[in-house]
Scaffold this motif. Structure first.
Motif, mmCIF file in Angstrom:
data_model
loop_
_atom_site.group_PDB
_atom_site.id
_atom_site.type_symbol
_atom_site.label_atom_id
_atom_site.label_comp_id
_atom_site.label_asym_id
_atom_site.label_seq_id
_atom_site.Cartn_x
_atom_site.Cartn_y
_atom_site.Cartn_z
ATOM 1 N N TRP A 190 0.844 -1.215 0.000
ATOM 2 C CA TRP A 190 0.000 0.000 0.000
ATOM 3 C C TRP A 190 0.870 1.251 0.000
ATOM 4 O O TRP A 190 0.661 2.191 -0.756
ATOM 5 C CB TRP A 190 -0.897 -0.038 1.247
ATOM 6 C CG TRP A 190 -1.585 1.253 1.577
ATOM 7 C CD1 TRP A 190 -1.060 2.317 2.277
ATOM 8 C CD2 TRP A 190 -2.921 1.639 1.229
ATOM 9 N NE1 TRP A 190 -1.981 3.314 2.391
ATOM 10 C CE2 TRP A 190 -3.140 2.938 1.759
ATOM 11 C CE3 TRP A 190 -3.971 1.011 0.538
ATOM 12 C CZ2 TRP A 190 -4.357 3.617 1.604
ATOM 13 C CZ3 TRP A 190 -5.172 1.688 0.395
ATOM 14 C CH2 TRP A 190 -5.361 2.969 0.914
ATOM 15 N N ARG A 191 1.911 1.227 0.844
ATOM 16 C CA ARG A 191 2.723 2.403 1.085
ATOM 17 C C ARG A 191 3.818 2.595 0.049
ATOM 18 O O ARG A 191 4.125 3.712 -0.365
ATOM 19 C CB ARG A 191 3.362 2.215 2.463
ATOM 20 C CG ARG A 191 4.261 3.295 2.953
ATOM 21 C CD ARG A 191 4.914 2.861 4.269
ATOM 22 N NE ARG A 191 5.870 1.778 4.067
ATOM 23 C CZ ARG A 191 5.928 0.657 4.769
ATOM 24 N NH1 ARG A 191 5.082 0.431 5.737
ATOM 25 N NH2 ARG A 191 6.836 -0.260 4.488
ATOM 26 N N SER A 192 4.457 1.468 -0.356
ATOM 27 C CA SER A 192 5.768 1.627 -0.994
ATOM 28 C C SER A 192 5.678 2.365 -2.338
ATOM 29 O O SER A 192 6.608 3.061 -2.708
ATOM 30 C CB SER A 192 6.472 0.281 -1.124
ATOM 31 O OG SER A 192 5.784 -0.554 -2.011
ATOM 32 N N HIS A 277 10.552 -1.970 -5.227
ATOM 33 C CA HIS A 277 10.999 -0.865 -6.079
ATOM 34 C C HIS A 277 10.692 0.479 -5.408
ATOM 35 O O HIS A 277 11.545 1.373 -5.361
ATOM 36 C CB HIS A 277 10.318 -0.937 -7.452
ATOM 37 C CG HIS A 277 10.702 0.198 -8.371
ATOM 38 N ND1 HIS A 277 11.962 0.337 -8.889
ATOM 39 C CD2 HIS A 277 9.979 1.255 -8.837
ATOM 40 C CE1 HIS A 277 12.012 1.435 -9.643
ATOM 41 N NE2 HIS A 277 10.826 2.008 -9.627
ATOM 42 N N GLY A 278 9.502 0.610 -4.874
ATOM 43 C CA GLY A 278 9.119 1.876 -4.251
ATOM 44 C C GLY A 278 9.992 2.211 -3.053
ATOM 45 O O GLY A 278 10.325 3.389 -2.818
ATOM 46 N N GLU A 279 10.365 1.193 -2.286
ATOM 47 C CA GLU A 279 11.248 1.424 -1.139
ATOM 48 C C GLU A 279 12.617 1.884 -1.601
ATOM 49 O O GLU A 279 13.230 2.786 -1.024
ATOM 50 C CB GLU A 279 11.364 0.143 -0.309
ATOM 51 C CG GLU A 279 10.055 -0.218 0.394
ATOM 52 C CD GLU A 279 9.996 -1.661 0.872
ATOM 53 O OE1 GLU A 279 9.067 -1.981 1.641
ATOM 54 O OE2 GLU A 279 10.860 -2.474 0.460
ATOM 55 N N ALA A 280 13.098 1.245 -2.654
ATOM 56 C CA ALA A 280 14.403 1.631 -3.189
ATOM 57 C C ALA A 280 14.349 3.057 -3.730
ATOM 58 O O ALA A 280 15.307 3.826 -3.591
ATOM 59 C CB ALA A 280 14.822 0.640 -4.283
ATOM 60 N N VAL A 281 13.219 3.416 -4.337
ATOM 61 C CA VAL A 281 13.087 4.776 -4.874
ATOM 62 C C VAL A 281 13.078 5.792 -3.735
ATOM 63 O O VAL A 281 13.671 6.879 -3.853
ATOM 64 C CB VAL A 281 11.814 4.890 -5.743
ATOM 65 C CG1 VAL A 281 11.483 6.350 -6.050
ATOM 66 C CG2 VAL A 281 11.999 4.106 -7.040
#
Lengths: 412, 412
Positions: A190-192, A277-281
């Motif tokens: 949901w968050r990433s 991917h979103g966390e890495a971004v």
């Protein structure tokens, strides 16, 4: 002779809820009107999604039945693994190609890809390649796919150990964002994907950045209408950039929508894709805004604001894998090679004000990592390898497992 | 929101002789000027061509050396099998992808594909897919590739038993036709591509048709300047159609450059690719002009003129494999499926005057086959299978072997 060749497409971006409710005409209305034969549609569904929405196949069948003058299902829906596996294992690509052939799709038929970014990527590449291009309609079902990845024109799979090494630019016939699908995501998924909304905001739209900052507590509390608004604006900004930027297939150099991505791609790879991917971004954004501040381009208060929003959305803007700075810096060259031409990195001189640089000072990257590590109470980065390298990697994976027991189950 | 996306490319078509002579600036001059870093170029060479031009690799190296400010070779040239094998065996595609990766090509580097149509097709698809599109420069080395297939924007490989089932539309950076390469072709390969020149002439340009008719004796006598002229005009007409037709990626239905091709594709497949593409196209043309005449659209004298030119170029306008009419007719649906949408077939109402039909009368196709068979002194076609089917196929292959001992060796 020199010949100028131009090709033009219409990209239809729609927002809705309960897309397969028989009374919902969003999907029906992106298809050609009733004067033609019903559109032949092959559904390709993310296995993670199919698990969480066990009635989905039945709903799709009923929807097709209710709108049979416009839409006919070609063959059984195909369920494919979600998450990065879908892109790492070429048999997933092959299975979609075989299903397209089996269903007798032609270039005026449709693949309806429903799932997370990875499934959309592989289904999009398969659709782009079969008959040199069957139409594709995407129904992204994760935050990341709805607010960024599913909107654009890129498709691809991983090969030779490189992310998206094989792929195609292809304009989707339509992208339909149904915010309802987000309700069954883990907190982590949901968050990433929200880091991509932050990215497009800091690069393009100060007002949107402020809106995200205000919305952060409601987003974290899983307020669906708020999520719908943020996803809507982020998706629109992404599509506007692609359509109005004048270079949808990235034939030139500038790619401001890749802000924070040079390190993000590398971090995903360095952590064996245990980082989303979103966390890495989010980490990549933290790194590049810190770099921009250290260079004196971005003010310290604006840097702090951006980091505060990332933290407010639940991101930890430093992952220890960043500490392996020599590996990370190798990501710069891989990023250049993937984009082509000279290195072009987007930096900030203010929130909503991006510009490009053509070289990156390695020492300042390391300084930026140190500063982020210091702020997070972690060790300084190692350079040129050290005994700390392997434990660092182990720490990354164990931390991820601790904070999200759902780590191995990817809805895609 | 609906977004309009447009993408524009420049396609450079050049004609020359001895392209790798160090004094020849054709290849050098299609590359970006000296203000940039030298273009990184990976050569992919058709094995048949490499055999016939044993000094080619050395010539390419010397050429690169002479023009090192503009061009640098990235890695060793890659030799790949020529002919349809290159498209049937996915390992050829994979080997080109691996070479692109190994040479560190980026989206602004170049694959220089040198060979027959099949090698250009697979190299083009690999280049289009790696990094979502590395630039490609094509050096077609067969008549067919120079006067038609190598000029356009289609790339692909065969899959699931279907020709070009996987592929991409991609605009080549440049196409350089060096007529000198044609001198080492077998008579069969020298000649067979000329059917595509006849095709584009009968569809678009009566004057060019008359020029081919006059040139036929010189073409058969392997007069190189005459061949150069015919190839030049045919290639130009093909590119003009793609550039000016308004639909380079065939997003709509009309494809007049596919005249004679619905049956040609099927004939290739029915004969296990023992018929060259150009030979199959000659038969396809004969069939569709006969069909056009039987329908009363094309005058009998014009039909006879076209058949006379095909014969004058050494084609036998009826191959007995045509007699398996039920299989052949299945090709209509495969053709429709590959193009997409409703069946659209180009027909003639005069030489240089094409139009489209949306259905084909099977009985008249069979009548056309009968007439061609009668004129060639062969049996009438079989329908719905018969004992004659298998011997027919055997006869095809043995006839081809008889008339061309070089049958199995494909220069590509």
């Amino acid at each position: 002779m020199d010949a100028q060749l131009g090709v033009h497409w219409t990209h239809r971006l729609r927002f809705t809820t309960r897309v397969f409710d028989p009374g919902n005409v969003t999907l029906r209305d992106v298809l050609p009107d009733a004067a033609e034969d019903p559109a032949r549609v092959l559904a390709v569904i993310d296995s993670g999604l199919a698990q969480r929405w066990p009635k989905l196949e039945e709903q799709i069948r009923r929807y097709a039945d209710a709108h049979r003058s416009r839409l006919s299902l070609a063959g059984q829906p195909l369920i494919v693994p979600g998450g990065e596996d879908a892109k790492n294992d070429r048999s997933v690509f092959d299975s979609i190609i075989a299903a397209i052939d089996g269903a007798g799709l032609c270039r005026r038929s449709y693949v309806l890809a429903i799932g997370g970014g990875a499934v959309l990527d592989v289904a999009g590449f398969a659709a782009a390649s079969a008959h040199r291009g069957v139409r594709i309609i995407r129904l992204p079902t994760t935050t990341l796919a709805q607010d960024d990845a599913g909107v654009g024109v890129k498709n691809g799979i991983n090969a030779l150990g490189k992310k998206n090494f094989l792929g195609a630019f292809a304009v989707p016939w339509a992208v339909i964002n149904d915010v309802e699908f987000l309700t069954t995501l883990t907190d982590r998924d949901w968050r990433s994907g929200l880091s991509e909304a932050v990215k497009v905001a800091v690069v393009k739209d100060r007002k949107f950045f402020d809106a995200i900052a205000r919305a952060a507590p409601r987003l974290i509390a899983r307020d669906l209408p708020t999520m719908g608004e943020i996803v809507h604006r982020s998706a629109e900004l992404h599509l506007q950039h692609i359509a109005l930027g004048g270079d949808p297939f990235e034939l030139r150099e500038a790619r401001p929508l890749d802000f924070g991505h040079w390190s993000a791609h590398k971090l995903e790879q360095m952590t064996g894709f245990r980082l989303r991917h979103g966390e890495a971004v989010a980490i990549g954004i933290a790194l590049d805004v810190t770099y921009s501040a250290l260079q004196g381009w971005l003010s310290e208060p604006e840097r702090d604001q951006i980091l505060a929003v990332l933290r407010g959305l639940g991101f930890e803007p430093l992952d220890v894998s960043l500490c392996k700075a020599d590996d990370l810096l190798a990501g710069l060259e891989e990023f250049r090679e993937h984009l082509g031409g000279r290195l072009t990195i987007t930096m900030l001189r203010g929130i909503g004000q991006a510009f490009e640089v053509y070289s990156v000072d390695h020492a300042i990257v390391i300084e930026a990592v140190s500063r982020l590590a210091g702020e997070a109470g972690q060790n300084a980065p190692t350079v040129n390898g050290s005994a700390a390298v392997t434990p660092t990697h182990i720490r990354v994976s164990s931390r991820l497992s601790e904070r999200d027991p759902d780590n191995q189950l990817q809805q895609g």
